[in-house]
Design a protein around this motif. Structure first.
Motif, PDB file in Angstrom:
ATOM      1  N   SER A  16      -8.016   4.427   1.981  1.00 42.29           N
ATOM      2  CA  SER A  16      -6.878   4.951   2.488  1.00 42.29           C
ATOM      3  C   SER A  16      -6.043   6.134   1.485  1.00 42.29           C
ATOM      4  O   SER A  16      -5.874   7.073   1.977  1.00 42.29           O
ATOM      5  CB  SER A  16      -5.847   3.803   2.730  1.00 42.29           C
ATOM      6  OG  SER A  16      -4.692   4.197   2.949  1.00 42.29           O
ATOM      7  N   LEU A  17      -6.105   5.697   0.236  1.00 43.47           N
ATOM      8  CA  LEU A  17      -5.713   6.785  -0.753  1.00 43.47           C
ATOM      9  C   LEU A  17      -6.255   8.079  -0.616  1.00 43.47           C
ATOM     10  O   LEU A  17      -6.013   9.035  -0.810  1.00 43.47           O
ATOM     11  CB  LEU A  17      -5.510   6.040  -2.012  1.00 43.47           C
ATOM     12  CG  LEU A  17      -5.096   6.910  -3.196  1.00 43.47           C
ATOM     13  CD1 LEU A  17      -3.779   7.223  -3.005  1.00 43.47           C
ATOM     14  CD2 LEU A  17      -5.413   6.268  -4.589  1.00 43.47           C
ATOM     15  N   TRP A  63       0.898  -1.165  -0.005  1.00 42.37           N
ATOM     16  CA  TRP A  63      -0.143  -0.043   0.020  1.00 42.37           C
ATOM     17  C   TRP A  63       0.895   1.210   0.216  1.00 42.37           C
ATOM     18  O   TRP A  63       0.420   2.367  -0.493  1.00 42.37           O
ATOM     19  CB  TRP A  63      -0.998   0.159   1.239  1.00 42.37           C
ATOM     20  CG  TRP A  63      -1.983  -0.979   1.093  1.00 42.37           C
ATOM     21  CD1 TRP A  63      -2.212  -2.016   0.594  1.00 42.37           C
ATOM     22  CD2 TRP A  63      -3.417  -0.790   1.806  1.00 42.37           C
ATOM     23  NE1 TRP A  63      -3.449  -2.628   0.606  1.00 42.37           N
ATOM     24  CE2 TRP A  63      -4.028  -1.893   1.556  1.00 42.37           C
ATOM     25  CE3 TRP A  63      -3.942   0.078   2.564  1.00 42.37           C
ATOM     26  CZ2 TRP A  63      -5.385  -2.000   2.155  1.00 42.37           C
ATOM     27  CZ3 TRP A  63      -5.194  -0.127   3.234  1.00 42.37           C
ATOM     28  CH2 TRP A  63      -5.998  -1.069   2.863  1.00 42.37           C
ATOM     29  N   PHE A  83      -7.891   0.020   0.596  1.00 43.08           N
ATOM     30  CA  PHE A  83      -6.903   0.898  -0.108  1.00 43.08           C
ATOM     31  C   PHE A  83      -7.472   1.987  -0.899  1.00 43.08           C
ATOM     32  O   PHE A  83      -6.884   3.083  -0.615  1.00 43.08           O
ATOM     33  CB  PHE A  83      -6.073  -0.231  -1.045  1.00 43.08           C
ATOM     34  CG  PHE A  83      -5.318   0.685  -2.110  1.00 43.08           C
ATOM     35  CD1 PHE A  83      -3.995   0.822  -1.545  1.00 43.08           C
ATOM     36  CD2 PHE A  83      -5.617   1.060  -3.375  1.00 43.08           C
ATOM     37  CE1 PHE A  83      -3.062   1.754  -2.090  1.00 43.08           C
ATOM     38  CE2 PHE A  83      -4.692   1.878  -3.861  1.00 43.08           C
ATOM     39  CZ  PHE A  83      -3.425   2.175  -3.456  1.00 43.08           C
ATOM     40  N   GLN A  84      -8.595   1.898  -1.275  1.00 42.10           N
ATOM     41  CA  GLN A  84      -9.097   3.032  -1.878  1.00 42.10           C
ATOM     42  C   GLN A  84      -9.470   3.885  -0.977  1.00 42.10           C
ATOM     43  O   GLN A  84      -9.323   5.326  -1.060  1.00 42.10           O
ATOM     44  CB  GLN A  84     -10.432   2.768  -2.818  1.00 42.10           C
ATOM     45  CG  GLN A  84     -11.311   4.028  -3.231  1.00 42.10           C
ATOM     46  CD  GLN A  84     -12.805   3.346  -3.857  1.00 42.10           C
ATOM     47  OE1 GLN A  84     -12.738   2.277  -4.200  1.00 42.10           O
ATOM     48  NE2 GLN A  84     -13.693   4.317  -3.721  1.00 42.10           N
ATOM     49  N   TRP A  90      -5.255  11.740  -0.140  1.00 44.09           N
ATOM     50  CA  TRP A  90      -5.721  12.604  -1.003  1.00 44.09           C
ATOM     51  C   TRP A  90      -6.178  13.961  -0.234  1.00 44.09           C
ATOM     52  O   TRP A  90      -6.076  15.267  -0.517  1.00 44.09           O
ATOM     53  CB  TRP A  90      -6.557  12.220  -2.131  1.00 44.09           C
ATOM     54  CG  TRP A  90      -7.220  13.171  -2.903  1.00 44.09           C
ATOM     55  CD1 TRP A  90      -8.217  13.905  -2.883  1.00 44.09           C
ATOM     56  CD2 TRP A  90      -6.380  13.984  -3.996  1.00 44.09           C
ATOM     57  NE1 TRP A  90      -8.523  14.724  -3.894  1.00 44.09           N
ATOM     58  CE2 TRP A  90      -7.216  14.801  -4.667  1.00 44.09           C
ATOM     59  CE3 TRP A  90      -5.199  13.784  -4.655  1.00 44.09           C
ATOM     60  CZ2 TRP A  90      -7.039  15.579  -5.758  1.00 44.09           C
ATOM     61  CZ3 TRP A  90      -4.873  14.664  -5.902  1.00 44.09           C
ATOM     62  CH2 TRP A  90      -5.690  15.591  -6.230  1.00 44.09           C
ATOM     63  N   SER A 111       0.799   3.848  -2.931  1.00 44.31           N
ATOM     64  CA  SER A 111      -0.068   5.125  -2.712  1.00 44.31           C
ATOM     65  C   SER A 111       0.786   6.243  -2.937  1.00 44.31           C
ATOM     66  O   SER A 111       0.216   7.207  -3.562  1.00 44.31           O
ATOM     67  CB  SER A 111      -0.369   5.312  -1.159  1.00 44.31           C
ATOM     68  OG  SER A 111      -1.255   4.436  -1.017  1.00 44.31           O
ATOM     69  N   GLN A 112       2.065   6.188  -2.753  1.00 44.57           N
ATOM     70  CA  GLN A 112       2.893   7.296  -3.051  1.00 44.57           C
ATOM     71  C   GLN A 112       3.084   7.575  -4.610  1.00 44.57           C
ATOM     72  O   GLN A 112       3.148   8.578  -4.840  1.00 44.57           O
ATOM     73  CB  GLN A 112       4.382   6.858  -2.484  1.00 44.57           C
ATOM     74  CG  GLN A 112       5.570   7.981  -2.662  1.00 44.57           C
ATOM     75  CD  GLN A 112       5.172   9.310  -1.766  1.00 44.57           C
ATOM     76  OE1 GLN A 112       5.313   9.417  -0.843  1.00 44.57           O
ATOM     77  NE2 GLN A 112       4.630  10.345  -2.583  1.00 44.57           N
TER      78      GLN A 112
END
Length: 386
Positions: A263-264, A194, A260-261, A268, A198-199
């Motif tokens: 978290s991103l 992740w 994950f979505q 953001w 993510s980065q």
């Protein structure tokens, strides 16, 4: 062990069966939590599908899972379930991405450079290439060629070196015209790393023209729409699966791609002060996936019932029984989907997966049953076939 369906062919007098024995209904099954828990077969699953197969009652498998090509998955599932399956009656979360290599040159992503993340090793890259995408890059490719993009690159360096490919262009943010440019980002399957994913995705969403290492001067400009965020030709972002949880062999549901979505999205929001993050999400419960699945089901049904050519007309599909374990995806999607062909989708919630018995489902199904065997029996009874 669930009680078996009577070993006889269904009656031609049933409400869902025409005079020639052709069913006007079909089934759609989720996999994890309905037919399997991880790799373990749920009791009654094989018998239920075998009954439908033997009686020429059409069905498809409609799953938010993925990470393997459809051809590989149907071979594995056919062996586990003891029922012959084909790609023609199988839809994974990322299967609709095939459509994005089609269309005219201005809309197709076939020849564009895309970032694919998620899954094990190179499997999702390989799937994307089998779908027809020609220029596929992974986060591992970028990390190996450009290790400073992630300060903790040493932690997984051996894994990425074993799976990485050379980049189609080097990363050179000081010379953007000759640097690697990403046109679209696809989260094909649940990401394993992740932090790295993510980065890199965040870098691309903050870039100018999708060139890694650049930073758009429009970001944060209050005179522009969305305060300048995503206003500088950044790549499109696609998710294949919104499931927050999914059923595995662990006794409690595990976090899925939807985690994950989320978290991103949180990163953001913290970065941009809550600017809108434009993204395309497919998979259940989204209507685009159900629309795609119904098209696949109708095509499969026509072939199964011998309706190819002009010699035999297949009666219209009137009803689809969606059998799932997740109220947020399977049940919600079936309840909200409006078929363009006039078919009614009825939702059947089973107790063998994500749903916890005794709780109130977030989205109320047509019926709650113990398992997939009882789901099939209920559907057959509804259609007057038992």
């Amino acid at each position: 062990m669930p009680s078996a369906i009577p070993s006889r062919r269904f009656s031609n007098n049933g409400a869902g069966v025409a005079v020639d024995g052709m069913s006007s209904f079909a089934f759609a099954f989720d996999i994890d939590g309905v037919l399997l828990r991880s790799s373990t077969l749920i009791p009654g699953a094989s018998e239920a599908l075998k009954y439908l197969h033997d009686n020429n009652i059409p069905f498809i498998l409609l799953t938010n899972g993925g990470g393997k090509h459809e051809s590989t998955r149907v071979v594995e599932l056919s062996k586990k379930l003891g029922v012959p399956l084909t790609e023609e009656n199988f839809v994974q979360s990322h299967t609709p991405f095939k459509q994005l290599v089609e269309g005219d040159e201005s809309e197709s992503l076939k020849d564009k450079t895309i970032l694919v993340t998620g899954g094990d090793g190179n499997k999702c890259r390989n799937i994307a290439e089998m779908y027809g995408f020609k220029n596929v890059v992974t986060p591992g490719d970028i990390l190996v060629s450009y290790p400073s993009i992630w300060p903790f690159n040493q932690s997984f360096s051996e894994h990425y070196i074993n799976n990485a490919r050379p980049l189609p262009r080097s990363v050179d943010y000081e010379n953007p015209s000759t640097s690697l440019k990403i046109d679209a980002v696809f989260v094909f399957n649940s990401p394993r790393d992740w932090a790295l994913d993510s980065q890199i995705i965040l870098d691309l969403l903050l870039s100018k023209d999708g060139v890694l290492g650049t930073y758009s001067q429009k970001n944060g400009d209050s005179s522009l729409p969305n305060n300048g965020w995503l206003q500088d030709c950044q790549p499109k972002l696609f998710f294949s699966n919104p499931d927050l949880f999914w059923a595995t062999n662990h006794h409690l549901p595990r976090i899925g791609q939807g985690g994950f979505q989320a978290s991103l999205q949180g990163v953001w929001d913290a970065t941009t002060g809550g600017a809108t993050l434009d993204k395309t999400i497919i998979g259940k419960p989204h209507a685009a996936t159900y629309k795609y699945a119904e098209r696949v089901l109708n095509k499969h049904r026509t072939q199964l019932l011998g309706g190819e050519g002009e010699h035999k007309k297949v009666i219209r599909l009137n009803r689809v029984f969606m059998v799932g374990d997740n109220p947020e995806s399977d049940i919600r999607g079936a309840n909200e989907f409006k078929s363009s062909h006039g078919a009614e989708w009825s939702s059947i919630l089973v107790k063998t997966g994500v749903y916890r018995e005794g709780t109130k489902p977030a989205y109320e199904p047509t019926v709650i049953v113990d398992d997939v065997m009882e789901a099939v029996k209920w559907g057959l009874q509804e259609e007057g076939c038992m």
